[in-house]
Motif scaffolding. Sequence first.
Motif, PDB file in Angstrom:
ATOM      1  N   GLN A 282     -22.056 -16.319  12.362  1.00 22.98           N
ATOM      2  CA  GLN A 282     -22.610 -15.228  13.132  1.00 22.98           C
ATOM      3  C   GLN A 282     -23.762 -15.669  14.009  1.00 22.98           C
ATOM      4  OE1 GLN A 282     -23.117 -12.538   9.724  1.00 22.98           O
ATOM      5  NE2 GLN A 282     -21.976 -11.062  10.925  1.00 22.98           N
ATOM      6  N   ALA A 283     -23.875 -15.022  15.134  1.00 25.68           N
ATOM      7  CA  ALA A 283     -24.996 -15.286  16.026  1.00 25.68           C
ATOM      8  C   ALA A 283     -26.249 -14.642  15.457  1.00 25.68           C
ATOM      9  CB  ALA A 283     -24.702 -14.714  17.403  1.00 25.68           C
ATOM     10  N   GLN A 284     -27.390 -15.210  15.790  1.00 24.18           N
ATOM     11  CA  GLN A 284     -28.659 -14.620  15.418  1.00 24.18           C
ATOM     12  C   GLN A 284     -29.157 -13.838  16.621  1.00 24.18           C
ATOM     13  OE1 GLN A 284     -29.600 -14.841  12.392  1.00 24.18           O
ATOM     14  NE2 GLN A 284     -31.643 -13.938  12.407  1.00 24.18           N
TER      15      GLN A 284
ATOM     16  N   MET B   8     -34.829   8.611  11.634  1.00 22.88           N
ATOM     17  CA  MET B   8     -33.467   8.159  11.354  1.00 22.88           C
ATOM     18  C   MET B   8     -33.058   7.109  12.370  1.00 22.88           C
ATOM     19  SD  MET B   8     -30.793   8.346   9.472  1.00 22.88           S
ATOM     20  CE  MET B   8     -31.018   9.877   8.554  1.00 22.88           C
ATOM     21  N   GLY B   9     -32.723   5.924  11.889  1.00 16.44           N
ATOM     22  CA  GLY B   9     -32.298   4.849  12.770  1.00 16.44           C
ATOM     23  C   GLY B   9     -30.792   4.823  12.930  1.00 16.44           C
ATOM     24  N   SER B  10     -30.352   4.629  14.166  1.00 10.61           N
ATOM     25  CA  SER B  10     -28.926   4.493  14.473  1.00 10.61           C
ATOM     26  C   SER B  10     -28.681   3.063  14.937  1.00 10.61           C
ATOM     27  CB  SER B  10     -28.520   5.466  15.586  1.00 10.61           C
ATOM     28  OG  SER B  10     -28.758   6.800  15.203  1.00 10.61           O
ATOM     29  N   PHE B  11     -27.808   2.345  14.245  1.00  9.45           N
ATOM     30  CA  PHE B  11     -27.577   0.936  14.514  1.00  9.45           C
ATOM     31  C   PHE B  11     -26.126   0.681  14.907  1.00  9.45           C
ATOM     32  CE2 PHE B  11     -30.525   1.558  10.992  1.00  9.45           C
ATOM     33  CZ  PHE B  11     -31.678   1.033  11.530  1.00  9.45           C
ATOM     34  N   ALA B  12     -25.929  -0.285  15.790  1.00 12.51           N
ATOM     35  CA  ALA B  12     -24.581  -0.697  16.180  1.00 12.51           C
ATOM     36  C   ALA B  12     -24.556  -2.205  16.343  1.00 12.51           C
ATOM     37  CB  ALA B  12     -24.158  -0.022  17.482  1.00 12.51           C
ATOM     38  N   ASP B  13     -23.477  -2.822  15.921  1.00 11.30           N
ATOM     39  CA  ASP B  13     -23.297  -4.267  16.047  1.00 11.30           C
ATOM     40  C   ASP B  13     -21.819  -4.507  16.353  1.00 11.30           C
ATOM     41  OD1 ASP B  13     -23.985  -6.919  16.030  1.00 11.30           O
ATOM     42  OD2 ASP B  13     -23.964  -7.134  13.855  1.00 11.30           O
ATOM     43  N   VAL B  14     -21.538  -5.012  17.555  1.00 10.16           N
ATOM     44  CA  VAL B  14     -20.163  -5.092  18.034  1.00 10.16           C
ATOM     45  C   VAL B  14     -19.888  -6.482  18.613  1.00 10.16           C
ATOM     46  CG1 VAL B  14     -18.462  -4.145  19.641  1.00 10.16           C
ATOM     47  CG2 VAL B  14     -20.145  -2.630  18.571  1.00 10.16           C
ATOM     48  N   ALA B  15     -18.740  -7.033  18.308  1.00 14.86           N
ATOM     49  CA  ALA B  15     -18.302  -8.291  18.908  1.00 14.86           C
ATOM     50  C   ALA B  15     -16.828  -8.162  19.287  1.00 14.86           C
ATOM     51  CB  ALA B  15     -18.484  -9.453  17.941  1.00 14.86           C
ATOM     52  N   GLY B  16     -16.486  -8.682  20.461  1.00 12.51           N
ATOM     53  CA  GLY B  16     -15.101  -8.646  20.913  1.00 12.51           C
ATOM     54  C   GLY B  16     -14.300  -9.821  20.373  1.00 12.51           C
ATOM     55  N   ARG B  17     -13.090  -9.958  20.863  1.00 13.20           N
ATOM     56  CA  ARG B  17     -12.237 -11.056  20.417  1.00 13.20           C
ATOM     57  C   ARG B  17     -12.751 -12.379  20.971  1.00 13.20           C
ATOM     58  NH1 ARG B  17      -7.817  -9.575  17.837  1.00 13.20           N
ATOM     59  NH2 ARG B  17      -7.119  -7.405  17.999  1.00 13.20           N
ATOM     60  N   PRO B  18     -12.686 -13.436  20.178  1.00 10.16           N
ATOM     61  CA  PRO B  18     -13.145 -14.753  20.647  1.00 10.16           C
ATOM     62  C   PRO B  18     -12.316 -15.232  21.837  1.00 10.16           C
ATOM     63  CG  PRO B  18     -12.923 -14.718  18.253  1.00 10.16           C
ATOM     64  CD  PRO B  18     -12.288 -13.455  18.756  1.00 10.16           C
ATOM     65  N   ASN B  19     -12.957 -16.002  22.718  1.00 13.54           N
ATOM     66  CA  ASN B  19     -12.236 -16.592  23.840  1.00 13.54           C
ATOM     67  C   ASN B  19     -11.533 -17.869  23.387  1.00 13.54           C
ATOM     68  OD1 ASN B  19     -14.221 -18.600  23.691  1.00 13.54           O
ATOM     69  ND2 ASN B  19     -15.410 -17.748  25.384  1.00 13.54           N
TER      70      ASN B  19
ATOM     71  N   ARG C 276     -12.359 -20.824  23.488  1.00 13.93           N
ATOM     72  CA  ARG C 276     -13.256 -21.798  22.842  1.00 13.93           C
ATOM     73  C   ARG C 276     -13.764 -21.301  21.490  1.00 13.93           C
ATOM     74  NH1 ARG C 276     -14.724 -21.859  28.217  1.00 13.93           N
ATOM     75  NH2 ARG C 276     -16.449 -20.416  27.828  1.00 13.93           N
ATOM     76  N   GLY C 277     -13.285 -20.127  21.080  1.00 12.90           N
ATOM     77  CA  GLY C 277     -13.683 -19.592  19.779  1.00 12.90           C
ATOM     78  C   GLY C 277     -15.006 -18.859  19.787  1.00 12.90           C
ATOM     79  N   ASN C 278     -15.503 -18.494  20.975  1.00 11.35           N
ATOM     80  CA  ASN C 278     -16.782 -17.792  21.075  1.00 11.35           C
ATOM     81  C   ASN C 278     -16.569 -16.328  21.451  1.00 11.35           C
ATOM     82  OD1 ASN C 278     -18.204 -20.184  20.571  1.00 11.35           O
ATOM     83  ND2 ASN C 278     -18.186 -20.735  22.747  1.00 11.35           N
ATOM     84  N   ALA C 279     -17.370 -15.474  20.864  1.00 12.54           N
ATOM     85  CA  ALA C 279     -17.325 -14.048  21.182  1.00 12.54           C
ATOM     86  C   ALA C 279     -18.737 -13.564  21.489  1.00 12.54           C
ATOM     87  CB  ALA C 279     -16.743 -13.248  20.011  1.00 12.54           C
ATOM     88  N   ARG C 280     -18.838 -12.552  22.304  1.00 13.25           N
ATOM     89  CA  ARG C 280     -20.138 -11.976  22.631  1.00 13.25           C
ATOM     90  C   ARG C 280     -20.471 -10.876  21.629  1.00 13.25           C
ATOM     91  NH1 ARG C 280     -23.863 -11.650  26.641  1.00 13.25           N
ATOM     92  NH2 ARG C 280     -24.825  -9.638  27.131  1.00 13.25           N
ATOM     93  N   GLU C 281     -21.610 -11.021  20.964  1.00 11.23           N
ATOM     94  CA  GLU C 281     -22.057 -10.020  20.002  1.00 11.23           C
ATOM     95  C   GLU C 281     -23.210  -9.232  20.615  1.00 11.23           C
ATOM     96  OE1 GLU C 281     -23.882  -9.610  15.459  1.00 11.23           O
ATOM     97  OE2 GLU C 281     -23.514 -11.584  16.339  1.00 11.23           O
ATOM     98  N   VAL C 282     -23.121  -7.915  20.524  1.00 11.59           N
ATOM     99  CA  VAL C 282     -24.160  -7.034  21.046  1.00 11.59           C
ATOM    100  C   VAL C 282     -24.670  -6.148  19.922  1.00 11.59           C
ATOM    101  CG1 VAL C 282     -24.720  -5.218  22.694  1.00 11.59           C
ATOM    102  CG2 VAL C 282     -23.114  -7.029  23.343  1.00 11.59           C
ATOM    103  N   ALA C 283     -25.986  -6.193  19.669  1.00 10.13           N
ATOM    104  CA  ALA C 283     -26.605  -5.370  18.640  1.00 10.13           C
ATOM    105  C   ALA C 283     -27.593  -4.420  19.287  1.00 10.13           C
ATOM    106  CB  ALA C 283     -27.320  -6.244  17.613  1.00 10.13           C
ATOM    107  N   SER C 284     -27.690  -3.199  18.764  1.00  7.88           N
ATOM    108  CA  SER C 284     -28.626  -2.230  19.320  1.00  7.88           C
ATOM    109  C   SER C 284     -29.115  -1.286  18.231  1.00  7.88           C
ATOM    110  CB  SER C 284     -27.980  -1.419  20.451  1.00  7.88           C
ATOM    111  OG  SER C 284     -26.867  -0.683  19.960  1.00  7.88           O
ATOM    112  N   PHE C 285     -30.226  -0.631  18.543  1.00 11.66           N
ATOM    113  CA  PHE C 285     -30.859   0.266  17.581  1.00 11.66           C
ATOM    114  C   PHE C 285     -31.657   1.311  18.339  1.00 11.66           C
ATOM    115  CE2 PHE C 285     -35.185   1.043  16.105  1.00 11.66           C
ATOM    116  CZ  PHE C 285     -34.947   1.818  14.983  1.00 11.66           C
TER     117      PHE C 285
END
Length: 221
Positions: A26-28, A165-176, A178-187
């Motif tokens: 996982q990405a940090q 109340m905190g609302s959290f989201a963590d989403v990653a698409g399918r890897p390209n 090269r095996g890399n995917a973009r992960e987007v986290a928000s709160f």
Amino acid sequence: MKNISLFRFIWAAGIAVTLTASASVQAQVSENVAISLVGLESGATNDNGTTTTIRTPARLVLTTRELLRHLAADENRAGHYDATNFPAGAVLTYNGTFSVHDRKGNLLVDVSDVLTLSFGQQIIRWGNGRDTGGAPFSHASRQLVTLNYDSTGSGGTTKFSVTGMGSFADVAGRPNSRGNAREVASFRASVVGEGVDSSGAGVVLSGGIEAAGAATLSTAQ
């Protein structure tokens, strides 16, 4: 916010587990934080011997910019930062702890001795992900969160807590390929609270906290 790069999850055997450190695949995600609070500051009390008068409370506004100004002064007082202000373009970030970076992403100072997040015990979560971990996944959750500011350890006066109340989201698409995917986290959270400001006056506060960030998640083992 979440208990990792603003709350990351891996899913194993159908059970979501909150992490305090990122899994190897996982990405940090470091998230830029925006804070906007408004409130009232207690007015001064005056007794002329016959009548006690309390002044109308003053309105106060605490934005990220104003918070950074206070953090610079507090960290300078504590001997952790060599200036009383941050350079233009400085950014407040969260990645398990709070820190301040310059506009190029270089670390200026860790501010977790003054600014912290704490979380409620119950986490309501939903979404989907691979049992073996990794992308793609889509995770969401709700959890009580408290932003704490306490400069008293460095000789300051400002100390407040706001909770919501905190609302959290963590989403990653399918890897390209090269095996890399973009992960987007928000709160985000709407919060209320109280405390004491830099002048020693009592304050009540309400407003919002938001954070967002993205990183490359590698599926390479």
